[in-house]
Scaffold this active site. Structure first.
Site, PDB file in Angstrom:
ATOM      1  N   HIS A 138      38.343   4.121   9.683  1.00 43.36           N
ATOM      2  CA  HIS A 138      39.357   3.599  10.614  1.00 43.36           C
ATOM      3  C   HIS A 138      38.849   2.352  11.333  1.00 43.36           C
ATOM      4  O   HIS A 138      37.634   2.169  11.502  1.00 43.36           O
ATOM      5  CB  HIS A 138      39.851   4.670  11.601  1.00 43.36           C
ATOM      6  CG  HIS A 138      38.957   5.048  12.721  1.00 43.36           C
ATOM      7  ND1 HIS A 138      38.657   6.357  13.037  1.00 43.36           N
ATOM      8  CD2 HIS A 138      38.306   4.315  13.656  1.00 43.36           C
ATOM      9  CE1 HIS A 138      37.878   6.406  14.101  1.00 43.36           C
ATOM     10  NE2 HIS A 138      37.649   5.175  14.491  1.00 43.36           N
ATOM     11  N   GLU A 143      44.075   5.119  11.733  1.00 48.62           N
ATOM     12  CA  GLU A 143      43.454   6.163  10.935  1.00 48.62           C
ATOM     13  C   GLU A 143      43.933   6.076   9.489  1.00 48.62           C
ATOM     14  O   GLU A 143      44.977   5.481   9.201  1.00 48.62           O
ATOM     15  CB  GLU A 143      43.838   7.532  11.518  1.00 48.62           C
ATOM     16  CG  GLU A 143      43.374   7.756  12.960  1.00 48.62           C
ATOM     17  CD  GLU A 143      41.910   8.161  13.058  1.00 48.62           C
ATOM     18  OE1 GLU A 143      41.110   7.815  12.171  1.00 48.62           O
ATOM     19  OE2 GLU A 143      41.562   8.829  14.045  1.00 48.62           O
TER      20      GLU A 143
END
Ligand code: GLP
Length: 241
Positions: A138, A143
């Site tokens: 990330h 994410e």
């Protein structure tokens, strides 16, 4: 991507710090994108040293931070507001009015995110963005997922990230589960980027970022499409290259 590998965190701090200092020297009112986490600490220590030695003047510099935990009190010792104050802003001559970090508790989240992107635009865009990388690839709190988020938004933290960040909190339950974060689109608009990674826990993500497929499953891999990225690594983070 230009990749540089160093032996120590001290060298990494100097390598990144001199690049930031060069930007500020060239453009005293430059816009810096700043990151939190343990990775940029050697850089911030070096910037404080350069300031104390009279080498860098932050008086006209403007900054935007990547992200902040949603709902956290800004005085909480793990808030990114507090992190930046403690590790950088209180130690250099930056004007607090020139520093922006997403508001963790806005009345209207969508409006705060839109306003954050608009503020970056009206500052002229980010000249130099500092990034760290999560062990899952990330960047900021973007994410791994099925799309590259375009702009600042409210993100859910993955279990991996909650696990990685629980070291800073009393327990995993205390780690906020959401964050306001600049999007991949916001990060890719920066004119130049320095991404720093240290330690073996980042080695796999660094390998995917630098030579894997470009995929939202490793958000940092999108940096392969950016024209001006400097990757600063220690030997452990670089061990799979
Ligand atoms: C955090 C931050 C990222 C940071 C990353 C790595 O969750 N949102 O901006 O780069 O995780 O953190 P660290 O540098 O402590 O390994």
């Amino acid at each position: 991507m230009q990749i540089h590998i160093y032996d120590s965190l001290g060298q990494i701090g100097v390598a990144a710090g001199l690049r930031v200092a060069a930007m500020v020297a060239e453009k005293p009112d430059c816009v810096l994108g700043l990151a939190t986490g343990s990775t940029p600490l050697p850089l911030y220590n070096e910037l404080v040293r350069l300031y104390n030695d009279g080498i860098v003047d932050f008086g006209r510099v403007r900054t935007f931070n990547l992200d902040e935990y949603a709902g956290i009190d800004i005085s909480h010792e793990q808030s990114y507001h507090r992190f930046m104050a403690d590790n950088l802003f209180s130690k250099i001559n930056i004007n607090p009015a020139n520093t922006r970090i997403p508001n963790p508790s806005p009345q209207d989240i969508a409006a705060e995110c839109a306003e954050y992107d608009a503020a970056i635009e009206s500052a002229g865009g980010i000249d130099l963005q500092i990034l760290g990388i999560g062990g899952n690839g990330h960047i900021a709190f973007n994410e791994p997922g099925s799309v590259f988020p375009r702009s600042t938004h409210l993100a859910d933290l993955t279990e991996d990230t909650i696990e990685a960040n629980k070291r800073f909190f009393a327990s995993a339950d205390d780690v906020p589960k959401k964050a306001l974060t600049m999007g991949i689109g916001s990060i890719m608009k920066a004119r130049s980027i320095i991404i720093i990674a240290t330690g073996r826990s980042k080695a796999k993500a660094v390998k995917q970022m630098t030579s894997g497929d470009v995929t939202p499953l490793c958000p940092a891999s999108v940096l392969q499409f950016h024209p001006c990225v400097t990757v600063i690594l220690d030997r452990e983070a670089a061990e799979l290259l």
